[in-house]
Design an enzyme around this catalytic site. Sequence first.
Site, mmCIF file in Angstrom:
data_model
loop_
_atom_site.group_PDB
_atom_site.id
_atom_site.type_symbol
_atom_site.label_atom_id
_atom_site.label_comp_id
_atom_site.label_asym_id
_atom_site.label_seq_id
_atom_site.Cartn_x
_atom_site.Cartn_y
_atom_site.Cartn_z
ATOM 1 N N PRO A 94 11.220 33.437 10.713
ATOM 2 C CA PRO A 94 10.062 33.603 11.610
ATOM 3 C C PRO A 94 9.128 32.406 11.503
ATOM 4 C CG PRO A 94 10.455 35.604 10.351
ATOM 5 C CD PRO A 94 11.359 34.545 9.777
ATOM 6 N N GLU A 95 8.728 31.897 12.656
ATOM 7 C CA GLU A 95 7.837 30.738 12.697
ATOM 8 C C GLU A 95 6.430 31.210 13.077
ATOM 9 O OE1 GLU A 95 9.641 27.485 14.921
ATOM 10 O OE2 GLU A 95 11.635 28.236 14.465
#
Length: 274
Positions: free
Chosen positions: A2-3
Amino acid sequence: MPELPEVETIVRELRPRVVGRSLYEVRLSHDDVLRGVTRRRLLRGLEGAEVRSLGRRAKHAVFDLGDRRLVVQPGMTGSLVVHDGPLSPDQKRYAVLSARLDDGRRLVYRDVRRLGTLLLLDQRGWQAYDRSIGPEPLDPAFTAERLGAILAGSRQAVKKVLMDQRRLAGVGNIYANEALFAAGIDPSRAANRVGADAANRLHSEMRRILEAAIASNGTTFRDYRTGTGDRGNFQLELFVYGREGERCKVCGTRLVGTHLIDARITVLCHRCQS
Ligand SMILES: [Zn+2]
């Protein structure tokens, strides 16, 4: 992994459900997600602690517990969710960290492959950690000039510089690929040769894409789930990431994938990006 947009989505959804709540019955299933903290110190530090605020820094969710901070970096298979009732056997199975909130709900960090990390930092530890990470791209103070200066300071490929958390916070492989496509920049170009006009384009396209991804609750390829357990929708709006071998949505050229820039897949259009 996840960014920025995925972690921001999780934090925004979780915030109203955890802020002001205290943590009890804290459990940790495995020690291998801990960084710089022992199981004993983590459990003792969390038990009874009140969540004063919940924020995001780079790709981390940061729980402010007053005198310390719990920093969660969800891995590729990680998610943070508040459950209303008791956990189902499946929810229990991959719950790495769980705590009962004082309203009876349960906060769970779930991570199937345990690729995420947990840190518990005191104020000094947090300040040092925060300083080691680059500026936030969505911070109003993050100007095109600032991005230009970051790029000018490196001869590495521009894509690697965008993804280097010490230089810029929160951008990983998905959004580096997308921002470089939107700005028309070859990801392998040396950062210090990008030029002022292209750096300006990159600055505005990167911010536009990160905002749009947050509005779509992030990108779900496999395991990422929002703070309410739903899938994100930004995968429908991607131009290059995950589209190797398909036609460019802008010019129709076949998109090319390469691993020559870094260990990750880079997808680009040779016609749109130079
Ligand atoms: Zn193209």
